[in-house]
Design a protein around this motif. Structure first.
Motif, PDB file in Angstrom:
ATOM      1  N   GLY A 271       0.797  -1.211   0.000  1.00 38.30           N
ATOM      2  CA  GLY A 271       0.000   0.000   0.000  1.00 38.30           C
ATOM      3  C   GLY A 271       0.829   1.259   0.000  1.00 38.30           C
ATOM      4  N   ALA A 272       1.967   1.241  -0.675  1.00 37.25           N
ATOM      5  CA  ALA A 272       2.861   2.396  -0.794  1.00 37.25           C
ATOM      6  C   ALA A 272       3.384   2.871   0.546  1.00 37.25           C
ATOM      7  CB  ALA A 272       2.177   3.548  -1.539  1.00 37.25           C
ATOM      8  N   GLY A 273       3.204   2.082   1.553  1.00 34.06           N
ATOM      9  CA  GLY A 273       3.803   2.425   2.839  1.00 34.06           C
ATOM     10  C   GLY A 273       3.337   3.724   3.446  1.00 34.06           C
ATOM     11  N   ALA A 274       2.400   4.378   2.807  1.00 37.57           N
ATOM     12  CA  ALA A 274       2.011   5.687   3.326  1.00 37.57           C
ATOM     13  C   ALA A 274       1.133   5.534   4.553  1.00 37.57           C
ATOM     14  CB  ALA A 274       1.266   6.474   2.247  1.00 37.57           C
ATOM     15  N   ALA A 275       0.236   4.576   4.473  1.00 39.45           N
ATOM     16  CA  ALA A 275      -0.637   4.356   5.632  1.00 39.45           C
ATOM     17  C   ALA A 275       0.172   3.720   6.746  1.00 39.45           C
ATOM     18  CB  ALA A 275      -1.790   3.443   5.227  1.00 39.45           C
ATOM     19  N   GLY A 276      -0.178   4.009   7.964  1.00 34.39           N
ATOM     20  CA  GLY A 276       0.525   3.393   9.081  1.00 34.39           C
ATOM     21  C   GLY A 276       1.936   3.909   9.245  1.00 34.39           C
ATOM     22  N   GLY A 277       2.130   5.195   9.054  1.00 34.37           N
ATOM     23  CA  GLY A 277       3.477   5.738   9.130  1.00 34.37           C
ATOM     24  C   GLY A 277       4.126   5.559  10.478  1.00 34.37           C
ATOM     25  N   TYR A 278       3.358   5.726  11.547  1.00 32.32           N
ATOM     26  CA  TYR A 278       3.950   5.616  12.875  1.00 32.32           C
ATOM     27  C   TYR A 278       4.357   4.200  13.191  1.00 32.32           C
ATOM     28  CZ  TYR A 278       2.542  10.365  13.878  1.00 32.32           C
ATOM     29  OH  TYR A 278       2.408  11.717  13.851  1.00 32.32           O
TER      30      TYR A 278
END
Lengths: 732, 218
Positions: A271-278
């Motif tokens: 998912g492009a790593g954008a979600a769940g940044g923390y």
């Protein structure tokens, strides 16, 4: 072993088996003993169950490695597996597959020796992290790409030319007879250098591609317009030249796409790593491969910085959402104004490049000033690529975007600047060569191109690309020696305020990668006109690797700001693809539209370079010709196009369906947990009221009669979940 | 060779072919072939099947293990001696000594849960942390490492400890609290206020860099 059972019992996760169990029972290596002893551990596998009939030995071993158990337990499992030695008839099969597996592992081991620079890049990754390592991996990819392309070109164009020229084969000139009367002026081209040369001139020629370098295998002008025929063996050099160039482009395209595919798969499935940044930062932010106290401290600072930046971004977003209308309008006005300034800067750069190119093409001075003039376009491009991004960064500080947006915007601006400045250079050259596209104008009427200035325009274009490549190389090495090493020496030994402010060099990945993309685009553009350019580029990139590695370890500190390597890898490959497209536009235009020079090159008497192909096709047999025509006709290509569109629609529909089902399953997960909690609460209430009911009858017997039926009403109320159990059950 | 291999422990530990060795006790010499006498062939096969290492790497790791305490670790493992190196020695390896999570890593991979590792545990640890281990296996062990109180859930206190180790205690209380809340918000699928193994594995599936960061090079 039943591995499906293992997968089911991962939840709940296992506890570690107690030490005494593991030590004693397993040393006895019995089958039955571990089973009761392991009731305490959550991972329960069925020791006694028979293996499935078609269990492959290799898959069992692979799954053995993937068991999250202690080694001693894994060895016990293996023991059990081996004791279940199967039926004699299939033992040969198993031994066979075992030896095959060992062979594969040995082969993989040997092949890993051939990976270029494996240890070096691993060391870089260990000390500086994944971002810097991705730059070096990209560099390695380009080195291998250039090396393979130069092999391709050497095999099909260079070596045959050398062989045939030195052996002086009976060659027949081009087939079509062209009326060349009146075109004698166009065919004048005499670049042969003087026999005696001053050394200084020799060096000048080497660096600018003129003189003795011009009429050599380096440039297009040296290759002959001949088709070698002897004893049934024929080799059509013009056709080979053209098709090699075409295959070179296609080969590079496929390599990039394949590499992008690998990266894209990771990006899409995560998912492009954008979600769940923390989460990502906390759980995957720490690089366990880091060694050295300094690197670790820097990494810790890095993580802290990123967390603080993310929290800051949240705060800014909240603030931005709470801005008044007036403030929002003024912010957007400011941003538009600053973007206009940036655009003006970039357009001014393009104008400067165009002027410099025109000036340098029209001057003919020799000597050192002549050399400087020849390098004027390169110098302007390099200077602008250095200065303009710096200014844009300063302007971006005023724009008050969030940090991640700032980084992306800076990258986009830099990419735009680099690729379009190269495009401007090429456009200016085209203007000069084809008299601004008007073939009918005075200068270009006779030969189809500006023959006065450009006796052999392909070689001139090749020379420009050669100069760009060389200049880029010189500037990089010069920056290393004259800027980075002194900076480190000053910062380390001088403790003045300036050195504190400036600090050690940071290895910025994005500008370096964009520089690589720019060099590669130049090489692609020039490959048709300068066949040895990929080979020169290979050497250049190899030297870059060693130089950059040295400067990295000697002069640089690890980056304080982080670099998301996987999504950025995809972005850089995308930019490389854009560069490829720019170069392919140049290739297609040169091949199809501009008239080749009359005086030089393998296409000298053809109206366009492409004409070598129809001539060759005409020489084929009727059936092959008919086949080729059929493939190129509309009868074949339109159905093919429609079919690929249908395939594309199908795949995208599949993707969206999968995405929807993932979202559905996620919400189902949350719902199930809520159901579980609700049921647990109900059970607790039931227990509580049941216990109360036990005490109640004893109390009731000592109390008044009107409450005799309360037990029944209480029981009724247990069933009726609409009542809040905290309420007093007694209605009166 | 045969009369020395059981009694003498002072062989030079060279495993390449053609080396002439001299026993310092009885001064007998022998040419060492390609055979090594540290492990039996079955043991090496077992290790090869249970880890992601080749024979050569297993022997190299054995020597690394032995270098931590040459007097404790015998050169002959054919009898499976019960040797357990204390955590202090493991934690002093250059690959681990600066890692803030080294204690948790050692505790997770050791059988006694205290960080004292046998050779098996040592090989296991580096096998899981090598680049060939698959994502699920690494995710499982990463979950164990971040679960400080070993209750099979990553709760808020575990997260706080993780954050403090990650940033060397330099975040303020407020910031730590906010980050913990955000992490649980993002990753907790079943809404119980703490992360279970499934939540963690689901989150790791979406992490592109996990395989390369959860990796110790040895």
């Amino acid at each position: 072993m039943e591995l499906r059972e293992f997968n089911d019992v991962v939840h709940p996760p296992p506890d570690y088996p107690s030490p005494d169990v593991s030590q004693h029972s397993l040393r006895l290596r019995t089958v039955a003993a571990p089973a009761p002893a392991q009731q305490s551990s959550g991972v329960q596998f069925d020791w006694a169950s028979p293996p499935p009939e078609d269990a492959e030995d290799s898959s069992e071993t692979r799954n053995l490695r993937e068991l999250p158990l202690h080694m001693s337990l894994k060895r016990a499992v293996r023991q059990v597996q081996q004791m279940r030695v199967p039926v004699v008839s299939s033992s040969w099969n198993i031994k066979h597959s075992q030896t095959f597996r060992r062979f594969c592992e040995v082969a993989k081991n040997i092949l890993s020796y051939f990976v270029l620079w494996k240890r070096g890049i691993q060391r870089i990754g260990g000390h500086f992290g994944g971002g810097v390592q991705s730059y070096f991996l990209f560099l390695r990819f380009l080195v291998i790409l250039n090396f393979l392309s130069s092999l391709l070109i050497a095999a099909f164009v260079l070596i045959p030319s050398i062989v045939f020229r030195s052996l002086n084969f009976n060659s027949t000139s081009n087939i079509t007879i062209v009326n060349t009367t009146g075109l004698e002026t166009c065919m004048q081209y005499d670049p042969k250098p003087d026999a005696l040369m001053v050394f200084f001139n020799y060096f000048l020629d080497l660096v600018s591609g003129t003189g003795f370098m011009e009429y050599s295998y380096l440039f297009y002008g040296y290759y002959n317009n001949t088709m070698i025929e002897s004893d049934g063996f024929s080799y059509n050099i013009p056709l080979a030249y053209l098709l090699t160039a075409a295959f070179y482009f296609l080969f590079c395209f496929f390599c990039i796409i394949i590499r992008m595919g690998g990266t894209a798969r990771v990006v899409v499935e995560t998912g492009a790593g954008a979600a769940g940044g923390y989460c990502m930062l906390v759980f995957t932010g720490w690089d366990h491969g880091l060694q050295g106290d300094r690197a670790v401290k820097l990494k810790q600072n890095n993580v802290r910085y990123r967390l603080q930046v993310d929290l800051e971004e949240e705060r800014l977003k909240k603030k931005a959402a709470s801005l008044t209308l007036g403030q929002t309008v003024s912010l957007y006005a400011l941003r538009i104004f600053l973007n206009l300034i940036v655009l003006t800067l970039i357009v001014a750069t393009f104008f400067g490049i165009a002027k410099a190119t025109q000036f340098s093409q029209s001057m003919k001075t020799t000597g050192f000033t002549g050399l400087l003039l020849q390098y004027l376009p390169s110098m302007v491009i390099t200077a602008s690529n250095f200065v303009v991004p710096l200014l844009c960064d300063k302007i971006a500080l005023l724009e008050k975007y969030s940090p991640s947006t700032t980084v992306i915007l800076a990258l986009l601006r830099a990419v735009f600047l680099r690729l379009v400045s190269l495009g401007v250079l090429l456009y200016t050259l085209w203007e000069q060569i084809t008299c601004k596209g008007e073939i009918g104008s005075d200068d270009c009427k006779l030969c189809g191109y500006y023959y006065n200035q450009y006796k052999c325009w392909e070689t001139r274009v090749g020379q420009e690309m050669y100069k760009l490549t060389l200049f880029d190389f010189l500037i990089t090495v010069a920056t290393l020696i004259l800027v980075e090493f002194p900076r480190r020496i000053v910062v380390d030994h001088c403790s003045c305020k300036l050195s504190q402010l400036v600090g050690r060099q940071e290895f910025l990945v994005a500008p370096n990668v964009l520089a690589l993309v720019y060099s590669q685009t130049v090489v692609w553009t020039g490959a048709l006109f300068c066949p040895l350019l990929p080979f020169i580029n290979t050497l250049k990139f190899v030297i870059f690797y060693y130089c950059k590695k040295i400067t990295l370890f000697q002069n640089c500190q690890p980056a304080t700001r982080n670099f998301r390597s996987t999504t950025s890898n995809f972005f850089f490959l995308l930019v490389l693809l854009f560069g490829w497209m720019l170069a392919s536009v140049v290739l297609l235009y040169s091949v199809a539209k501009i008239h080749p020079s009359y005086g030089c090159g393998p296409f000298r008497l053809d109206p366009t370079m492409w004409d070598a192909v129809p001539q060759a096709v005409n020489m084929l047999s009727t059936t092959s010709r008919a086949f080729l025509f059929y493939i190129g006709s509309q009868k074949c290509s339109i159905p093919l196009f429609i079919f690929s569109c249908i395939l594309l629609c199908y795949v995208s529909a599949l993707t969206s369906v999968h995405g929807k089902s993932v979202a559905l399953l996620k919400s189902q997960c949350a719902l199930e947990q809520r159901d579980k909690q609700f049921l647990i609460r109900q059970i607790e209430e039931l227990n509580a009221t049941m216990q109360k009911a036990e005490h109640e009858p004893k109390l009731l017997n000592t109390e008044n009669e009107p409450f005799q039926h309360t037990a029944a009403t209480q029981w009724n109320q247990h069933n009726n979940y609409a009542f809040d159990p905290d309420e007093d059950p007694r209605p009166y | 060779m045969s009369h020395c291999s059981l009694l003498c422990q002072f062989f030079i530990s060279e495993i390449s072919a053609g080396i002439r060795l001299q026993c310092t006790v009885c001064h007998g010499t022998a040419r060492m072939g390609n055979k090594q006498t540290i492990f039996t062939s079955q043991q090496l096969d077992a290790y090869q099947d249970c880890t992601y290492f080749t024979r050569k790497e297993i022997l190299r790791l054995f020597h690394r293990y032995r270098d931590l305490a040459p007097q404790l670790v015998p050169l002959d493992y054919t009898n499976e001696p019960d040797v357990r190196l204390p955590y202090e020695l493991i934690g002093s390896m250059p690959e681990l000594k600066d890692n803030p999570f080294r204690q948790r890593i050692a505790e997770v991979f050791s059988e006694d849960g205290q960080g004292n590792m046998t050779l098996d545990d040592f090989l296991d640890m580096f096998s899981v942390m090598s680049e060939m281990a698959p994502r699920d296996l690494k995710a499982y062990y990463a979950f164990k490492i971040y679960d400080f109180n070993n209750d099979d859930f990553i709760c808020k206190s575990d997260l706080e400890k993780t954050l403090n180790k990650l940033t060397r205690n330099e975040l303020t209380e407020d910031e730590v609290r906010m980050v913990c809340e955000k992490v649980i918000d993002e990753a907790d699928l079943d809404n119980d206020g703490r992360l279970s193994l499934e939540d963690f594995q689901h989150m790791i599936l979406r992490a592109p860099d996990f395989l390369s960061t959860f990796h110790i090079r040895i």
